[in-house]
Design a protein around this motif. Structure first.
Motif, PDB file in Angstrom:
ATOM      1  N   UNK A  53       0.799  -1.229   0.000  1.00 50.94           N
ATOM      2  CA  UNK A  53       0.000   0.000   0.000  1.00 50.94           C
ATOM      3  C   UNK A  53       0.830   1.277   0.000  1.00 50.94           C
ATOM      4  N   UNK A  54       2.154   1.185   0.224  1.00 55.28           N
ATOM      5  CA  UNK A  54       2.975   2.394   0.130  1.00 55.28           C
ATOM      6  C   UNK A  54       4.040   2.257  -0.949  1.00 55.28           C
ATOM      7  N   UNK A 111      -3.400   8.433  -2.024  1.00 56.59           N
ATOM      8  CA  UNK A 111      -2.262   7.583  -1.659  1.00 56.59           C
ATOM      9  C   UNK A 111      -1.240   7.595  -2.786  1.00 56.59           C
ATOM     10  N   UNK A 154      10.259   7.107   0.820  1.00 59.28           N
ATOM     11  CA  UNK A 154      10.156   7.504   2.224  1.00 59.28           C
ATOM     12  C   UNK A 154       8.752   7.937   2.638  1.00 59.28           C
ATOM     13  N   UNK A 155       7.730   7.498   1.905  1.00 63.49           N
ATOM     14  CA  UNK A 155       6.373   7.809   2.362  1.00 63.49           C
ATOM     15  C   UNK A 155       5.857   6.638   3.180  1.00 63.49           C
ATOM     16  N   UNK A 156       5.622   6.932   4.443  1.00 60.02           N
ATOM     17  CA  UNK A 156       5.315   5.865   5.382  1.00 60.02           C
ATOM     18  C   UNK A 156       3.823   5.787   5.678  1.00 60.02           C
ATOM     19  N   UNK A 157       3.193   6.937   5.733  1.00 64.53           N
ATOM     20  CA  UNK A 157       1.811   6.958   6.212  1.00 64.53           C
ATOM     21  C   UNK A 157       0.931   7.863   5.349  1.00 64.53           C
ATOM     22  N   UNK A 158       0.726   7.492   4.076  1.00 62.88           N
ATOM     23  CA  UNK A 158      -0.131   8.318   3.215  1.00 62.88           C
ATOM     24  C   UNK A 158      -1.605   8.158   3.591  1.00 62.88           C
ATOM     25  N   UNK A 159      -2.419   9.053   3.077  1.00 65.04           N
ATOM     26  CA  UNK A 159      -3.848   8.993   3.385  1.00 65.04           C
ATOM     27  C   UNK A 159      -4.609   8.318   2.253  1.00 65.04           C
ATOM     28  N   UNK A 160      -5.791   7.855   2.563  1.00 66.96           N
ATOM     29  CA  UNK A 160      -6.696   7.365   1.528  1.00 66.96           C
ATOM     30  C   UNK A 160      -8.079   7.932   1.824  1.00 66.96           C
TER      31      UNK A 160
END
Lengths: 458, 349
Positions: free
Chosen positions: A118-119, A372, A382-388
Motif C-alpha cells: 500500500x505504500x 495515496x 520515504x512515504x510511510x503513512x499516506x492517506x486514503x
C-alpha cells in the motif's frame, strides 16, 4: 406508439426511483488485497428490479426509435478537431517519456522500494494507475494507451518482423495472455510483494519485446499484446476517438455501432473475457466464492489449479452463452447472415457492459487510493503513512448505477446495430431478444456480486 | 484587471476546487485498512500479521534498571478503560509506533513503571508522548504509542520513568522507588521504518486460538513469568478466566520485604501460550467467608504476581475474583481476551 412511450418511461422511472431508495449500499473493492474493504448491503429485490429496468429501458428504446434517420441523427453526431502535426509530435514525445518513466519506476521502486504494497509506488501505479485509472480514462474520455505505451516505444526502436504473424491466430494470443495475467493476479501476492510484481513486469517486458521483434510491431500490438487490446477495446466506448488528423467527439458508445471494432471471433472472445474477468475477480472475493474454492481445495486440489479451472469455466460459460445468443438471434430473425457475423456485429455492446462493470469494481478503488498514489509518488522511498479517501456510503449507488448504465447503453447500441443489420423492423426487434436475455443474466450476476461483502480470497 | 490578476484568480479557483475535493471526502491513514481477522474468537488468537521492529538502543538507568527504545510501523491498538476496549486507529500524521521497555537486567523481570516521552529538537522539547502500558504477542508487556514527528532528522527522546507502581519483594525490595530519566539520540528516517518486514500469517491460520512466539533473547524481555513448576511454594492448582491462566501457589512465609507472617498466597496471572504477566488488574481471594485483596507485586522468584500474607493458615480452596481486567492496551490478537473475567476456584492446599 404513445402507449409504448408511456410504458417505457414508467418502467424507467420505476427503476430509477427504486435505485434511489436503497438505504445502504456501501462501496466494495478489493483488488486482491489493496484498498479498504467496505461492508455492503444491497437488498436482493434490487436485482430483479434492475433486470426489469434493463428490459424496460430496452423496450422503451426499441419501441421508440425504429426510424433509421432518427437513429443516425442520435448516433451519428460527431465533431472533429484537427490537431497540428507539431502538437501531435510533442504529445507523442511527452507521452512516451511518461510511459517509459512509469515503467522504469514500477520496476525500480518495485525491486528497491518499500516492500509494502500500500505504500509502494510500483504496486500503486500498476493497480491504481493502470488497472483502475487509465482504464477508466479509456472509456470515459478516450484511449490514452497509444500515447503512453512504453513497450511499443521501445519496440519501435528495435528491428522487427522476422516471422509472418499467422492470420488465423487473430486476437487469440491476447486472449490467452490476458487469461494468464488475470490468473497470476489471483494466485500470486502481486499487491503485497512489490519485488515480485516488478519481476513479473520485467518478464512481461521480455515477452512483449520478443513478440514484437519476431512478428512486427504493428501486428503484435494490435493483435497479441493484451494491454494494447484491453485499452483499445475499453477506449472504443469513449466519446473521444482518434481520427487521421486529430480526434473527434461522438456520443458515448457510438463507435461500437460502426461495426469496425471487431472483425473476427477472437476479438469477440476478448470482449467477453473483459466481462467474465470482472465477474470472476469479483466473485472469488465474496463469501460464496471463497466457499466454493475452499470446498475444492479441501479435496486436495492446489488452489492455483482451482482458480485456473474456475477462470476458464467462467470465461467459457460466458462465451458459450454469447455464441448461443448469436445463434438464437439468427433463428429468430430468420436471416441468411451467418451466426459468426452476427456474433461480432453485436459484440460492441459487450464493451459498454464491461465498462459499466469495470467502473463498479474499480471506480471506488481509484477514488479511495488516489491521494495515496499522489502522495507516494512525491517521495516513493520515504512515504510511510499516506492517506486514503474513506468512500462515502452513497458511492454504492454510483457502482450500481454504473452497471445499469453500461447495460442500458449496451441495449441501446444492440438495438441500433440490429436496425443497421436487418432490413425489417420486426426482424430487427426479434433479433435482439436473445442478446437482451443474456445481458439480463449478466446484470443479475454482477449486481449480486457487488452486493456481497468482500472477503480476502484464499 | 490585468493578465496577472486573472491568472491569480484562476490559480485560486483551481486551488479551491482541489481543496474542495479533499475536504469533500473524509480521509484516513492507509494503515486503517490493515487486515483485521474476521470472526475473532473471544480469546487470544493469531492475528493477520506481525511487524518486525527496529531499535534506537538500550540505556541503563541510575538505579540499574535497563530500558530500551524501539520503533515499528504505526498500527492500530485498543486502549482499555474499565472492562471495555476502545479502538485507536492510526492517525494520518503518525510517523511510527514507539515502544519503551524497562526491566531488571539480572532477572529479566519487566518493570511496570510508567514512562512518558518527550521529543527534543536541538535540546528544545517539541512533542510529548503519552505511552500506554501494552500487551502484544511478539513484544509482550511494554509501553508504547503511535507518535508524530515534525519530520525526518535527528532528535533526542527523553524517557522519564515514574517510580515502580507495584510492591517490590525479594531482591527488588526498596529498588526502583525514585523517578529516573534517560535520553536516546535518534535519527528518524521513514525509510528505516519501511525497511522493516511485515510478516503475514497464512490465511488459514489467522484467528486460530494460539499466539505468535514472543521475541526472546534479543532486545527487551517480553515479561514472561516462570512456568508453573518453577514457581516457589506448593501448588494450589490453576484455572482460566476469559483465556487468562491463573496459577495459585502457597508459600510458607512471605517473600522478603512483604509485611506479615505466616503463609503467603500468590496468584500468577498470565497469557496462555506465551506466559506474559497480566499486570494492572485487581484481584481478591475468598476463602472461609473472608475476602482479602491481593497486592500486585514483583519478586525475583515469583516474578510478577498478585499476593497477600495470610493471618491464618489456609485450609480450604480459595476463589480468586478479578475485580477489574488487566488495564493494558492491546495489540491485535489480545483485544478480545481478558475482559469478562469470571472468578476462578483454586484447589485446597
Amino acid at each position: 406508439m404513445n402507449r409504448h412511450v408511456r410504458r417505457g418511461v414508467l418502467s424507467g422511472a420505476l427503476a430509477i426511483a427504486l435505485l434511489a431508495s436503497i438505504d445502504v449500499v456501501a462501496a466494495s473493492n478489493v483488488s486482491a488485497g489493496l484498498g479498504s474493504r467496505g461492508e455492503v448491503s444491497v437488498p436482493t429485490w434490487l436485482y430483479a428490479i434492475t433486470g426489469g429496468g434493463v428490459i424496460g429501458a430496452s423496450g422503451l428504446m426499441s419501441m421508440l426509435v425504429t426510424d433509421r434517420e432518427l437513429l443516425d441523427a442520435l448516433h451519428g453526431k460527431r465533431a472533429g478537431f484537427g490537431i497540428p502535426t507539431a502538437a501531435r509530435r510533442i504529445g507523442t514525445l511527452l507521452g512516451g517519456a511518461i510511459g517509459i518513466l512509469g515503467l522504469v519506476t514500477i520496476v525500480a521502486v518495485g525491486l528497491f522500494g518499500p516492500q509494502i504494497g500500500q505504500v509502494n509506488l510500483g504496486v500503486l501505479l500498476v493497480f491504481v494507475g493502470g488497472r483502475a485509472g487509465l482504464t477508466i480514462v479509456a472509456y470515459v474520455f478516450g484511449n490514452p494507451w497509444p500515447m503512453l505505451d512504453p513497450w511499443r516505444r521501445i519496440a519501435s526502436l528495435l528491428p522487427s518482423g522476422f516471422r509472418e504473424y499467422p492470420d488465423r491466430a487473430g486476437t487469440w494470443p491476447a486472449v490467452g495472455a490476458l487469461l494468464v495475467l488475470i490468473w497470476l493476479e489471483v494466485v500470486l501476492p502481486v499487491t503485497s510483494d512489490p519485488a515480485l510484481l516488478a519481476t513479473l513486469v520485467l518478464g512481461y517486458t521480455a515477452f512483449t519485446l520478443l513478440g514484437a521483434i519476431t512478428f512486427g510491431e504493428d501486428v503484435w500490438f494490435r493483435r497479441a499484446d493484451p494491454l494494447s487490446v484491453w485499452y483499445r477495446y475499453y477506449g472504443a466506448v469513449a466519446p473521444l476517438q482518434r481520427t487521421d488528423d486529430g480526434v473527434e467527439l461522438r456520443p458515448f458508445g457510438a463507435r461500437l455501432r460502426d461495426g469496425e471494432v471487431f472483425d473476427d471471433r477472437s476479438g469477440v472472445a476478448f470482449a467477453v473475457l473483459l466481462v467474465a474477468e470482472l465477474t470472476f475477480s469479483g466473485a472469488i472475493a465474496t463469501r460464496p466464492g471463497t466457499r466454493v474454492v475452499s470446498s475444492i481445495t479441501d479435496l486436495g486440489v492446489p488452489s492455483p489449479i482451482v482458480y485456473a479451472v474456475l477462470l476458464l469455466t467462467t470465461f467459457g460459460l460466458f462465451f458459450w452463452a454469447y455464441l448461443l445468443a448469436a445463434q438464437r438471434s439468427r433463428l429468430r430473425a430468420q436471416t441468411f447472415l451467418s451466426t459468426r457475423y452476427l456474433g461480432y456485429r453485436f459484440a460492441g455492446p459487450l464493451l459498454a457492459i464491461a465498462a459499466g462493470y469495470h467502473f463498479a469494481h474499480y471506480g471506488g478503488f481509484l477514488l479511495s487510493l488516489w491521494p495515496t498514489l499522489t502522495t507516494v509518488a512525491q517521495a516513493p522511498f520515504s512515504t510511510l503513512n499516506p492517506s486514503q479517501i474513506v468512500l462515502p456510503s452513497w458511492f454504492g449507488h454510483v457502482e450500481a448505477a454504473a452497471i445499469l448504465l453500461g447495460h442500458v447503453l449496451a441495449v441501446w447500441l444492440a438495438h441500433g446495430t440490429a436496425i443497421d443489420t436487418f432490413p425489417g423492423r420486426v426482424q430487427a426487434i426479434r433479433s435482439q431478444y436473445s442478446f437482451i436475455l443474456v445481458m439480463v443474466c449478466f446484470t443479475i450476476a454482477s449486481l449480486w456480486i457487488i452486493s456481497l461483502p468482500t472477503v480476502s480470497p484464499i | 484587471m490585468n493578465r496577472r490578476s486573472v491568472l491569480r484568480g484562476a490559480g485560486v479557483g483551481v486551488g479551491a476546487v482541489l481543496a474542495g475535493c479533499t475536504d469533500f471526502f473524509e480521509t484516513e491513514s492507509v494503515w486503517s485498512g490493515a487486515p483485521l481477522v474476521e470472526d475473532r474468537p473471544e480469546a487470544v488468537y493469531l492475528p493477520a500479521s506481525s511487524e518486525q521492529m527496529g531499535t534506537y538502543g538500550m540505556q541503563d538507568l541510575a538505579d540499574e534498571a535497563r530500558c530500551s527504545l524501539h520503533y515499528t510501523y504505526p498500527h492500530r491498538f485498543w486502549t482499555v478503560t474499565g472492562s471495555a476496549p476502545s479502538r485507536v486507529e492510526v492517525s494520518e500524521d503518525d510517523s511510527m509506533h514507539l515502544m519503551v521497555s524497562a526491566w531488571d537486567p539480572e532477572t529479566g523481570v519487566v518493570l511496570p513503571r510508567q514512562p512518558t516521552g518527550t521529543l527534543l529538537e536541538d535540546g528544545e522539547p517539541v512533542e510529548s508522548y503519552q505511552l500506554w502500558s501494552m500487551l502484544a504477542q511478539r513484544m509482550g508487556f511494554h509501553f508504547g504509542n503511535n507518535v508524530a514527528l515534525p519530520g525526518e532528522g535527528s532528535y533526542e527522546v527523553r524517557i522519564s520513568f515514574d517510580p515502580i507502581a507495584v510492591r517490590t519483594a525479594g531482591t527488588f525490595v526498596g529498588r526502583f522507588q525514585e523517578p529516573e530519566s534517560t535520553t536516546f539520540s535518534i535519527d528518524f528516517q521513514s525509510s528505516d521504518v519501511l525497511d522493516l518486514n511485515i510478516d503475514e500469517i497464512a490465511e488459514n491460520r489467522r484467528g486460530n486460538r494460539e499466539a505468535i512466539e514472543p521475541m526472546d533473547g534479543m532486545g527487551p524481555p517480553p515479561g514472561r513469568v516462570p512456568i508453573t513448576e518453577d514457581l516457589p511454594g506448593t501448588s494450589l492448582g490453576s484455572g482460566t478466566s476469559s483465556d487468562a491462566v491463573l496459577v495459585g501457589r502457597l508459600l510458607d512465609s512471605p517473600p522478603a520485604g512483604v509485611e506479615g507472617e505466616g503463609q503467603y498466597l500468590a496468584v500468577s496471572m498470565r497469557t496462555p501460550y506465551n506466559r506474559i504477566a497480566l499486570a494492572s488488574s485487581s484481584l481478591s481471594a475468598s476463602f472461609d467467608g473472608d475476602t482479602v485483596e491481593l497486592v500486585e507485586t514483583i519478586d525475583d522468584q515469583l516474578g510478577h504476581h498478585y499476593g497477600v500474607a495470610l493471618e491464618d493458615a489456609l485450609d480450604s480452596a480459595p476463589t480468586i475474583e478479578i475485580g477489574s481486567p488487566p488495564q493494558l492496551s492491546r495489540h491485535d490478537g489480545y483485544e478480545t481476551a481478558f475482559f469478562e473475567m469470571p472468578s476462578v476456584e483454586l484447589q485446597a492446599p
